[in-house]
Motif scaffolding. Structure first.
Motif, mmCIF file in Angstrom:
data_model
loop_
_atom_site.group_PDB
_atom_site.id
_atom_site.type_symbol
_atom_site.label_atom_id
_atom_site.label_comp_id
_atom_site.label_asym_id
_atom_site.label_seq_id
_atom_site.Cartn_x
_atom_site.Cartn_y
_atom_site.Cartn_z
ATOM 1 N N LEU A 236 0.896 -1.078 0.054
ATOM 2 C CA LEU A 236 0.232 -0.164 -0.223
ATOM 3 C C LEU A 236 0.819 1.434 0.058
ATOM 4 C CD1 LEU A 236 -2.662 -1.014 2.671
ATOM 5 C CD2 LEU A 236 -3.053 -0.746 0.157
ATOM 6 N N LEU A 237 2.048 1.157 0.735
ATOM 7 C CA LEU A 237 2.782 2.426 0.744
ATOM 8 C C LEU A 237 3.352 2.750 -0.595
ATOM 9 C CD1 LEU A 237 4.274 2.014 4.334
ATOM 10 C CD2 LEU A 237 3.103 3.856 3.581
ATOM 11 N N GLN A 238 3.690 1.510 -1.115
ATOM 12 C CA GLN A 238 4.501 1.717 -2.498
ATOM 13 C C GLN A 238 3.558 2.039 -3.680
ATOM 14 O OE1 GLN A 238 6.150 -2.319 -3.782
ATOM 15 N NE2 GLN A 238 8.189 -1.475 -3.692
ATOM 16 N N LYS A 239 2.218 1.681 -3.673
ATOM 17 C CA LYS A 239 1.212 2.259 -4.521
ATOM 18 C C LYS A 239 0.825 3.828 -4.181
ATOM 19 C CE LYS A 239 -1.090 -2.007 -5.267
ATOM 20 N NZ LYS A 239 -2.227 -2.885 -5.069
ATOM 21 N N LEU B 263 7.458 5.257 14.270
ATOM 22 C CA LEU B 263 7.561 3.548 14.139
ATOM 23 C C LEU B 263 8.307 3.140 15.527
ATOM 24 C CD1 LEU B 263 7.526 1.082 12.333
ATOM 25 C CD2 LEU B 263 9.639 1.744 11.399
ATOM 26 N N ASN B 264 7.744 2.107 16.344
ATOM 27 C CA ASN B 264 8.209 1.662 17.361
ATOM 28 C C ASN B 264 8.913 0.023 16.681
ATOM 29 O OD1 ASN B 264 8.693 -0.411 19.435
ATOM 30 N ND2 ASN B 264 7.125 0.573 20.515
ATOM 31 N N TRP C 94 12.520 -2.055 4.212
ATOM 32 C CA TRP C 94 11.635 -1.598 3.212
ATOM 33 C C TRP C 94 11.238 -0.067 3.387
ATOM 34 C CZ3 TRP C 94 10.495 -2.920 -1.553
ATOM 35 C CH2 TRP C 94 10.796 -4.273 -2.003
ATOM 36 N N ILE C 95 10.844 0.307 4.576
ATOM 37 C CA ILE C 95 10.320 1.563 4.715
ATOM 38 C C ILE C 95 11.471 2.782 4.768
ATOM 39 C CG2 ILE C 95 8.995 3.264 6.441
ATOM 40 C CD1 ILE C 95 7.368 1.071 5.114
ATOM 41 N N GLU D 245 13.686 10.301 3.157
ATOM 42 C CA GLU D 245 14.560 11.363 3.030
ATOM 43 C C GLU D 245 15.469 11.491 4.299
ATOM 44 O OE1 GLU D 245 11.615 11.955 -0.369
ATOM 45 O OE2 GLU D 245 11.490 11.538 1.645
ATOM 46 N N HIS D 246 14.825 11.389 5.400
ATOM 47 C CA HIS D 246 15.381 11.558 6.656
ATOM 48 C C HIS D 246 14.970 10.428 7.671
ATOM 49 C CE1 HIS D 246 15.969 15.674 5.260
ATOM 50 N NE2 HIS D 246 14.756 15.839 4.984
ATOM 51 N N ILE D 247 15.987 10.090 8.451
ATOM 52 C CA ILE D 247 15.708 8.894 9.480
ATOM 53 C C ILE D 247 16.323 9.267 10.726
ATOM 54 C CG2 ILE D 247 15.899 6.598 10.050
ATOM 55 C CD1 ILE D 247 15.926 5.850 7.084
ATOM 56 N N ILE D 248 15.663 9.545 11.715
ATOM 57 C CA ILE D 248 16.084 9.668 13.146
ATOM 58 C C ILE D 248 15.703 8.703 14.009
ATOM 59 C CG2 ILE D 248 15.921 11.507 15.081
ATOM 60 C CD1 ILE D 248 14.746 13.318 12.979
#
Length: 252
Positions: A159-162, A185-186, A197-198, A203-206
């Motif tokens: 669903l996120l890809q679509k 996201l836990n 995947w996510i 663009e930014h991951i903390i």
């Protein structure tokens, strides 16, 4: 065309990210069960909404009464922000569990499953767009692990890809302000494969990990697509509804 850089309003975080956030970007905030890292995602959301933004919260995880209690802990009045027409809530949790909400700023997609998710959510979102006007949409997903729990990891990834494909088409076809989206996201509630995947789409991951001292955590900016980004860590503190970030440069 170069993307605009948007300041989060949190100076230490902007420095760690390499200047701020890319416009039309996804910010993934990863934390564990005992972490208060999710608070930073809420603070970014609140800051961006306060600067001519319109908040769109997608709720997969909480009854509305509990969501409001979490907000009050941070001095964040969910009901006041909604009633002032600065925020809308797409309440997937209540829709899936057959709970009705009578608040004017709460939108329900109705009966929903993985097969009907995208058309129903798009319909609700375009209804909300009528309220946004010239303001910038600021999305907050509470929470991505809640999404995966309701629909399954495989379905959620598809669903996120679509949805990404639809967003890419909208960038060309629609002339409107593009959103900044914040995903909470836990990591203890999903598989490593799901996180992998996510992560490729953000663009930014903390990322946060708690320490033995309550309210004191390690914070790492894992990823930022800004050219001035340098990997760095910080001590993250949360106390009495307030956050404090003390950056520390990584030795490379």
């Amino acid at each position: 065309m170069e993307n605009e850089i948007i300041k989060t309003g949190i100076d230490e975080l902007d420095t760690m990210l390499g200047g701020g956030l890319l416009d039309d970007s996804l910010v993934l905030v990863i934390y564990d069960t005992n972490s208060f890292g999710w608070v930073l995602g809420v603070e970014i959301f609140r800051s961006l909404v306060s600067r001519n933004g319109f908040g769109v919260v997608t709720n997969y995880s909480f009854p509305l009464s509990l969501l409001q209690k979490y907000g009050k802990m941070l001095g964040f009045d969910v009901r006041k922000l909604g009633e002032s027409r600065d925020m809308a809530i797409i309440d997937v949790f209540s829709a899936v569990n057959g709970i009705a909400a009578d608040l004017p700023f709460v939108y329900s997609p109705g009966e929903i499953d993985a097969s009907t998710y995208l058309p129903k959510m798009v319909s609700v979102y375009y209804e909300i767009l009528q309220e946004i006007g010239e303001r910038k949409p600021i999305g907050l997903t509470i929470t991505l692990d809640g999404f995966a729990y309701l629909f399954g990891e495989e379905s959620t990834m598809k669903l996120l890809q679509k949805n990404l494909v639809m967003k890419e088409s909208a960038r060309v076809a629609e002339r409107r302000k593009r959103p900044v989206n914040i995903f909470l996201l836990n990591q203890d509630r999903v598989s490593k494969r799901f996180i992998s995947w996510i992560s490729q789409y953000a663009e930014h991951i903390i990322e946060f990990s708690h320490r033995e001292a309550p309210g004191v955590e390690k914070m790492v900016v894992r990823k930022s697509l800004l050219p001035d980004f340098e990997p760095c860590t910080a001590e993250f503190r949360f106390s009495k509804g307030k956050i404090r970030i003390v950056p520390e440069r990584l030795e490379i």
